[in-house]
Design a protein around this motif. Structure first.
Motif, PDB file in Angstrom:
ATOM      1  N   ALA A 164       0.711  -1.201  -0.013  1.00 19.23           N
ATOM      2  CA  ALA A 164       0.000   0.112   0.020  1.00 19.23           C
ATOM      3  C   ALA A 164       0.957   1.256  -0.023  1.00 19.23           C
ATOM      4  O   ALA A 164       0.675   2.292  -0.680  1.00 19.23           O
ATOM      5  CB  ALA A 164      -0.981   0.061   1.199  1.00 19.23           C
ATOM      6  N   SER A 165       1.963   1.150   0.657  1.00 24.80           N
ATOM      7  CA  SER A 165       2.956   2.425   0.659  1.00 24.80           C
ATOM      8  C   SER A 165       3.487   2.624  -0.751  1.00 24.80           C
ATOM      9  O   SER A 165       3.604   3.903  -1.005  1.00 24.80           O
ATOM     10  CB  SER A 165       4.019   2.216   1.766  1.00 24.80           C
ATOM     11  N   VAL A 166       3.810   1.555  -1.318  1.00 22.75           N
ATOM     12  CA  VAL A 166       4.544   1.616  -2.600  1.00 22.75           C
ATOM     13  C   VAL A 166       3.430   2.262  -3.604  1.00 22.75           C
ATOM     14  O   VAL A 166       3.817   2.877  -4.531  1.00 22.75           O
ATOM     15  CB  VAL A 166       4.837   0.280  -2.962  1.00 22.75           C
ATOM     16  N   PHE A 167       2.322   1.748  -3.427  1.00 24.27           N
ATOM     17  CA  PHE A 167       1.393   2.292  -4.276  1.00 24.27           C
ATOM     18  C   PHE A 167       1.086   3.901  -4.291  1.00 24.27           C
ATOM     19  O   PHE A 167       0.741   4.523  -4.926  1.00 24.27           O
ATOM     20  CB  PHE A 167      -0.184   1.535  -4.095  1.00 24.27           C
ATOM     21  N   CYS A 221      -4.671   5.589  -5.556  1.00 25.06           N
ATOM     22  CA  CYS A 221      -3.538   4.638  -5.707  1.00 25.06           C
ATOM     23  C   CYS A 221      -3.501   3.683  -4.268  1.00 25.06           C
ATOM     24  O   CYS A 221      -3.282   2.443  -4.528  1.00 25.06           O
ATOM     25  CB  CYS A 221      -2.285   5.063  -6.153  1.00 25.06           C
ATOM     26  N   TRP A 222      -3.326   4.356  -3.141  1.00 23.66           N
ATOM     27  CA  TRP A 222      -3.265   3.820  -2.044  1.00 23.66           C
ATOM     28  C   TRP A 222      -4.471   2.863  -1.587  1.00 23.66           C
ATOM     29  O   TRP A 222      -4.098   1.620  -1.129  1.00 23.66           O
ATOM     30  CB  TRP A 222      -2.899   4.893  -0.739  1.00 23.66           C
ATOM     31  N   ILE A 223      -5.639   3.409  -1.779  1.00 21.62           N
ATOM     32  CA  ILE A 223      -6.747   2.283  -1.594  1.00 21.62           C
ATOM     33  C   ILE A 223      -6.793   1.100  -2.596  1.00 21.62           C
ATOM     34  O   ILE A 223      -6.871  -0.024  -2.220  1.00 21.62           O
ATOM     35  CB  ILE A 223      -7.939   3.128  -1.816  1.00 21.62           C
ATOM     36  N   PHE A 224      -6.256   1.408  -3.550  1.00 20.87           N
ATOM     37  CA  PHE A 224      -6.079   0.239  -4.815  1.00 20.87           C
ATOM     38  C   PHE A 224      -4.971  -0.670  -4.312  1.00 20.87           C
ATOM     39  O   PHE A 224      -5.386  -2.074  -4.441  1.00 20.87           O
ATOM     40  CB  PHE A 224      -5.706   0.729  -6.188  1.00 20.87           C
ATOM     41  N   GLY A 240      -3.807  -6.035  -1.560  1.00 25.08           N
ATOM     42  CA  GLY A 240      -3.076  -6.600  -0.356  1.00 25.08           C
ATOM     43  C   GLY A 240      -4.055  -7.441   0.288  1.00 25.08           C
ATOM     44  O   GLY A 240      -3.739  -8.812   0.694  1.00 25.08           O
ATOM     45  N   ILE A 241      -5.416  -6.870   0.437  1.00 18.87           N
ATOM     46  CA  ILE A 241      -6.300  -7.914   1.199  1.00 18.87           C
ATOM     47  C   ILE A 241      -6.776  -8.868   0.267  1.00 18.87           C
ATOM     48  O   ILE A 241      -7.278  -9.947   0.880  1.00 18.87           O
ATOM     49  CB  ILE A 241      -7.395  -6.856   1.749  1.00 18.87           C
ATOM     50  N   ARG A 242      -7.181  -8.529  -0.972  1.00 13.70           N
ATOM     51  CA  ARG A 242      -7.760  -9.579  -1.462  1.00 13.70           C
ATOM     52  C   ARG A 242      -6.789 -10.798  -2.115  1.00 13.70           C
ATOM     53  O   ARG A 242      -7.142 -11.673  -2.014  1.00 13.70           O
ATOM     54  CB  ARG A 242      -8.228  -8.984  -3.180  1.00 13.70           C
TER      55      ARG A 242
END
Length: 92
Positions: free
Chosen positions: A24-27, A78-81, A86-88
């Motif tokens: 998520a941080s990279v996104f 992008c962070w939410i994506f 990650g969750i999916r």
């Protein structure tokens, strides 16, 4: 039909949490790079020459404020994506 009482538990080890946080941080970093590039393109495309990027404060001066506000939220999208990926796929 699935019932909310028959929930399967996901994979929740500490390695998966760390990898999801890093992903998520990279996104979010990629989203902020897209925002910076879009600001540079908008300043370069301005024909009046009155807009510029103030590198001390990190703000593009002289461009449409509403468009800049919209572009500044690209990093959060992008962070939410990245969080969704990650969750999916990591936590399943």
């Amino acid at each position: 039909m699935k019932n909310y009482l028959n929930v399967e538990e996901g994979k929740n080890s500490w390695k998966r949490y760390v990898s999801t946080t890093i992903l998520a941080s990279v996104f979010m970093l990629l989203g902020s790079i897209i925002y910076i590039i879009a600001d540079m393109i908008m300043v370069a495309a301005d024909e009046s020459g009155k807009s510029y990027v103030d590198f001390d404060s990190g703000v593009a001066v002289g461009i449409n404020a509403n468009l800049d506000f919209l572009l500044s939220h690209i990093m959060y999208i992008c962070w939410i994506f990245g969080l969704w990926i990650g969750i999916r796929f990591i936590h399943k």
